[in-house]
Design a protein around this motif. Structure first.
Motif, PDB file in Angstrom:
ATOM      1  N   GLY A 226       0.922  -1.260   0.099  1.00 11.79           N
ATOM      2  CA  GLY A 226      -0.047   0.060  -0.144  1.00 11.79           C
ATOM      3  C   GLY A 226       0.918   1.121   0.051  1.00 11.79           C
ATOM      4  O   GLY A 226       0.309   2.295   0.423  1.00 11.79           O
TER       5      GLY A 226
ATOM      6  N   ASN B  40      -7.881  -0.085  -1.555  1.00  8.03           N
ATOM      7  CA  ASN B  40      -7.642  -0.520  -0.175  1.00  8.03           C
ATOM      8  C   ASN B  40      -7.944  -2.089  -0.012  1.00  8.03           C
ATOM      9  O   ASN B  40      -7.326  -2.920   0.755  1.00  8.03           O
TER      10      ASN B  40
ATOM     11  N   ILE C 221      -5.007  -4.154  -1.233  1.00 10.46           N
ATOM     12  CA  ILE C 221      -4.112  -4.083  -0.157  1.00 10.46           C
ATOM     13  C   ILE C 221      -4.371  -4.986   0.790  1.00 10.46           C
ATOM     14  O   ILE C 221      -3.270  -5.890   1.541  1.00 10.46           O
TER      15      ILE C 221
ATOM     16  N   VAL D  60      -2.197  -8.373   2.604  1.00  9.09           N
ATOM     17  CA  VAL D  60      -2.006  -8.682   3.857  1.00  9.09           C
ATOM     18  C   VAL D  60      -2.469  -9.948   4.216  1.00  9.09           C
ATOM     19  O   VAL D  60      -1.460 -10.711   4.947  1.00  9.09           O
TER      20      VAL D  60
ATOM     21  N   PRO E  49       3.351  -7.623   7.529  1.00 11.70           N
ATOM     22  CA  PRO E  49       3.167  -6.632   6.517  1.00 11.70           C
ATOM     23  C   PRO E  49       3.410  -5.187   7.033  1.00 11.70           C
ATOM     24  O   PRO E  49       3.171  -5.148   8.297  1.00 11.70           O
TER      25      PRO E  49
ATOM     26  N   ILE F 159       2.109  -1.834   6.367  1.00 12.00           N
ATOM     27  CA  ILE F 159       0.753  -1.487   5.458  1.00 12.00           C
ATOM     28  C   ILE F 159       0.900   0.224   5.701  1.00 12.00           C
ATOM     29  O   ILE F 159       0.908   0.878   6.690  1.00 12.00           O
TER      30      ILE F 159
ATOM     31  N   ILE G 267      -8.731  -4.040   6.128  1.00 11.72           N
ATOM     32  CA  ILE G 267      -7.704  -4.595   6.761  1.00 11.72           C
ATOM     33  C   ILE G 267      -8.214  -4.817   8.468  1.00 11.72           C
ATOM     34  O   ILE G 267      -8.132  -6.016   8.802  1.00 11.72           O
TER      35      ILE G 267
END
Ligand code: PGA
Length: 254
Positions: free
Chosen positions: A97, A109, A112, A116, A126, A128, A153
């Motif tokens: 990201g 998003n 991403i 993860v 990760p 992030i 996430i």
């Protein structure tokens, strides 16, 4: 001393030959630097250099990270690299990201969050990256943007009893490569909000998350940033390409 992570994000600044030469030239000094108590140093070269760097820093104090990974499962995805490959190459961290990838490759998003998920399966932590544009910053939308970027996430872990280690790096886009760093007020309010938000969404599991900062970190700004913000690490771009600067940043941190 609280554990602190320094991530050297080399981006695409150097060629394969240059990256390997840099690593060889500074191998012993980097390993020495990485022995500082409670310190983790993560080198993130481009994909091609992961294998030779993995050999150079095998069983040493230096960790290896990738700059990205695929959001897809193994299959027909030309030009992409899966988390399993990164793990086989010795990566224990991976940036996802980054704003340059979000902007240049139109990453969402949700993609991403998928990255993860793959990284976690392969025991890769990760890193992030989240952060707002100058326009959104000026419009007072920082928190709204960060909340939106974090949403998929956070949703993946919301009912989890425990969560794997996750690093969140706040990198205001307007601070990356510009020499500008956020004001003390921005740093204080943003990190206070981030900690509270993760605690509210993830409860006690949020203890397994680390907050980092990235954007124009160098040997002049690093101490100021870490003094002002409640953070656990730094993501360093251009200053990580100069070993003496990088060393100073690590040494300055108490
Ligand atoms: P910079 O880059 O330190 O050169 O500003 C940081 C980053 O993009 O991770």
């Amino acid at each position: 001393m609280k554990p602190f992570v320094y991530v050297a994000n080399w981006k695409m600044n150097l060629s394969f030959t240059q990256e390997v030469a840099f690593a060889k030239q500074n191998q012993a000094d980097l390993i020495e630097l990485g022995k500082k108590p409670d310190t983790t140093i993560v080198l993130c070269p481009s994909y091609c250099s992961l294998a030779p760097l993995s050999e150079l820093f095998k069983n040493s104090s230096i960790a290896l990270g990738a700059q990205d990974c695929s959001a897809y499962k193994p299959g027909a995805h030309t030009g992409q690299i899966h988390a399993q490959t990164l793990a086989e190459l010795g990566c224990t961290f991976c940036i996802v990201g980054h704003s340059e990838k979000r902007t240049q490759c139109h990453e969402t998003n949700e993609q991403i969050a998928q990255k993860v998920a793959h990284l976690i399966v392969h025991n890769i932590t990760p890193i992030i990256c989240i952060g707002e544009t100058i326009k959104d910053h000026r419009a007072g939308k920082t928190v709204a943007i960060l909340e939106e970027q974090l949403a998929p996430i956070v949703a993946a872990f919301i009912h989890a009893e425990t969560i794997p280690p996750l690093c969140f790096a706040y990198e205001p886009i307007w601070a990356i490569g510009t020499g500008v760093i956020p004001t003390p007020e921005v740093l204080k309010t943003t990190y206070a909000w981030l900690r509270a938000h993760l605690q509210q969404k993830l409860g006690h599991a949020s203890q397994n998350t680390r907050l980092m900062y990235g954007g124009s970190v160098d040997e002049q700004t690093s101490a100021k940033i870490t003094m002002l913000a409640d953070i656990d690490g730094l993501l360093i771009g251009s200053a990580s390409l100069d070993f003496q600067k990088f060393k100073k940043i690590v040494e300055l941190q108490r």
